[in-house]
Scaffold this active site. Structure first.
Site, PDB file in Angstrom:
ATOM      1  N   ASN A  54       0.824  -1.212   0.000  1.00  0.00           N
ATOM      2  CA  ASN A  54       0.000   0.000   0.000  1.00  0.00           C
ATOM      3  C   ASN A  54       0.857   1.261   0.000  1.00  0.00           C
ATOM      4  OD1 ASN A  54      -2.296  -1.607   0.151  1.00  0.00           O
ATOM      5  ND2 ASN A  54      -2.326  -1.561   2.390  1.00  0.00           N
ATOM      6  N   ASP A 101       2.342   1.471  -9.414  1.00  0.00           N
ATOM      7  CA  ASP A 101       1.069   0.744  -9.497  1.00  0.00           C
ATOM      8  C   ASP A 101       1.275  -0.693  -9.973  1.00  0.00           C
ATOM      9  OD1 ASP A 101      -1.748   0.655  -9.241  1.00  0.00           O
ATOM     10  OD2 ASP A 101      -1.982   0.914 -11.396  1.00  0.00           O
ATOM     11  N   ASP A 104       3.558  -2.628  -6.909  1.00  0.00           N
ATOM     12  CA  ASP A 104       2.940  -2.949  -5.616  1.00  0.00           C
ATOM     13  C   ASP A 104       2.438  -4.391  -5.559  1.00  0.00           C
ATOM     14  OD1 ASP A 104       0.753  -2.692  -7.290  1.00  0.00           O
ATOM     15  OD2 ASP A 104      -0.206  -1.075  -6.163  1.00  0.00           O
ATOM     16  N   ARG A 109       3.206 -10.111  -3.767  1.00  0.00           N
ATOM     17  CA  ARG A 109       3.414 -11.545  -4.012  1.00  0.00           C
ATOM     18  C   ARG A 109       4.785 -12.001  -3.509  1.00  0.00           C
ATOM     19  NH1 ARG A 109       0.400  -9.946  -8.494  1.00  0.00           N
ATOM     20  NH2 ARG A 109       2.260  -9.414  -9.726  1.00  0.00           N
ATOM     21  N   ASP A 122      -5.379  -0.091  -3.854  1.00  0.00           N
ATOM     22  CA  ASP A 122      -4.904   0.096  -5.227  1.00  0.00           C
ATOM     23  C   ASP A 122      -5.995   0.694  -6.105  1.00  0.00           C
ATOM     24  OD1 ASP A 122      -2.664  -0.845  -7.321  1.00  0.00           O
ATOM     25  OD2 ASP A 122      -4.624  -1.258  -8.160  1.00  0.00           O
ATOM     26  N   HIS A 123      -7.187   0.098  -6.074  1.00  0.00           N
ATOM     27  CA  HIS A 123      -8.277   0.595  -6.913  1.00  0.00           C
ATOM     28  C   HIS A 123      -8.742   1.978  -6.463  1.00  0.00           C
ATOM     29  CE1 HIS A 123      -8.519  -2.852  -9.366  1.00  0.00           C
ATOM     30  NE2 HIS A 123      -9.046  -3.673  -8.470  1.00  0.00           N
ATOM     31  N   ASP A 126      -6.306   4.335  -7.933  1.00  0.00           N
ATOM     32  CA  ASP A 126      -6.523   4.346  -9.384  1.00  0.00           C
ATOM     33  C   ASP A 126      -7.739   5.190  -9.765  1.00  0.00           C
ATOM     34  OD1 ASP A 126      -4.354   2.738  -9.871  1.00  0.00           O
ATOM     35  OD2 ASP A 126      -5.506   0.879 -10.039  1.00  0.00           O
TER      36      ASP A 126
END
Length: 381
Positions: A54, A101, A104, A109, A122-123, A126
């Site tokens: 984040n 973006d 991240d 992962r 994230d969204h 965005d």
């Protein structure tokens, strides 16, 4: 904190670990596949192991905010030019955001810290970036005049973003086609870079297209709207396919908020006695941007928490009120005062939603928002 956006039973499932989370997406971007993946893989190795995904997203988002504020300072009405260094900064800022973006998710992962909060965060960034990016490029292209060109650019862009999330809500998978947001961001970088290298008046030159004289600054918007329209059609086709499984209203009902928002925003702008798109475009377009970001956030949260998305979005109602007041020539209240209050309310609503989501997920999952806890001190990030 009062539970409002998440149902109590779903929150208990989240705390008990009964809500399974696995991101499902398919990014077919040609630029991403052929050129950018190697760069992103190289960058991710330098991200500190204690830094949460984040935080990586947030770093990129700060550059987008800075880019927009600089653009607003020099060209608040989307007309006139700014110093050339600002266009270089816009290009660099968007490239950094794009990189962060993409990095991240790879960092999540690599560290085993993927979580619903990360996807929401994230969204959320965005969604706001979509608005700020379009307002900034509108300034670079000097699309001022009556303000309608910037308005429709923004409307098509946020609509496609909304439909993409609606499609993922219905199908469970986010599909980004061969020409998607990555290519769009590079196109925007090219616009800024052209203004930086050749001067801001480069986009005011004219050319002949099919026998008609057209300004350079109209060409990128025309292409963007065409691509956005085709993308929206693809989204709607996939959304419509789900009616065979879920029925018509459960599928198309979630489009009611966006249709209402688009309708009343357009009517308000058309009837505005103060010509808000021409003389006060920034507060009006920013308000719309926050409304769409809020609704997109609600869609993503509903999908992740496995609960129904509410077709009733109260934040859209003031758009209808603004239209009625404009049609009555401000007989109810001063239009500009109402617009400024609406902007503050929409910003406050989105901020409250973001803080609520962060609180709920960090508390339920035992994680931090911006840092990674040492192993054994929390759950997945």
């Amino acid at each position: 904190m009062v539970i409002y956006y998440v149902k109590p039973e779903q929150l208990r499932k989240l705390k008990d670990g009964k809500l399974e989370y696995k991101y499902s997406g398919d990014d077919k971007s040609l630029f991403g596949k052929w050129f950018m993946q190697a760069w992103w893989r190289w960058v991710v190795q330098f991200v500190p192991g204690w830094l949460a995904p984040n935080a990586v997203t947030l770093i990129g988002f700060f550059f987008i905010i800075s880019s927009y504020l600089i653009s607003y300072y020099y060209t608040p009405l989307f007309s006139g030019s700014a110093p050339r260094w600002t266009y270089f900064f816009h290009t660099l800022s968007l490239f950094i955001y794009q990189t962060m973006d993409a990095v991240d998710g790879k960092h999540a992962r690599n560290t085993g810290t993927s979580s619903p909060l990360g996807e929401l965060f994230d969204h959320g960034c965005d969604a706001l970036t979509t608005t700020l990016m379009m307002l900034t490029v509108g300034s670079t292209l000097q699309l001022g005049s009556e303000g309608w060109v910037v308005y429709f650019l923004l409307m098509f862009t946020v609509t496609v973003f909304y439909l993409a999330q609606a499609e993922q809500y219905q199908t469970g998978t986010l599909v980004l086609w061969y020409i998607n947001v990555t290519e769009g961001q590079f196109a925007v970088m090219g616009i800024h870079l052209a203004a930086a290298i050749f001067g801001p008046d480069f986009w005011l030159q004219t050319t002949t297209v099919f026998g008609h004289t057209v300004s350079y600054n109209m060409l990128p918007g025309s292409i963007e709207i065409t691509v956005a329209f085709l993308t929206a059609c693809a989204n709607l086709i996939n959304i419509h396919a789900m009616t065979r499984v879920k029925g018509f209203w459960p599928v198309y009902g979630m489009l009611v908020p966006i249709v209402a928002a688009l309708t009343f925003a357009t009517l308000w702008a058309a009837y505005s006695p103060n010509h808000i798109l021409r003389d006060h475009p920034q507060p009006f377009l920013l308000t719309i941007g926050f409304i769409f970001a809020f609704m997109v956030g609600r869609i993503v949260l509903s999908r992740l928490m496995q609960q129904n998305f509410s077709r009733f979005q109260p934040l859209v109602i003031p758009l209808a009120v603004g239209f009625v007041n404009a049609a009555l020539n401000e007989r109810l209240f001063p239009e500009l005062l109402f617009l400024r209050i609406y902007l503050v309310v929409s910003m406050a609503a989105y901020t409250h939603f973001a803080l609520y989501v962060i609180h709920v997920f960090t508390s339920a999952l035992g994680i931090n928002c911006l840092t990674i806890k040492p192993k054994g001190q929390g759950k997945s990030q």
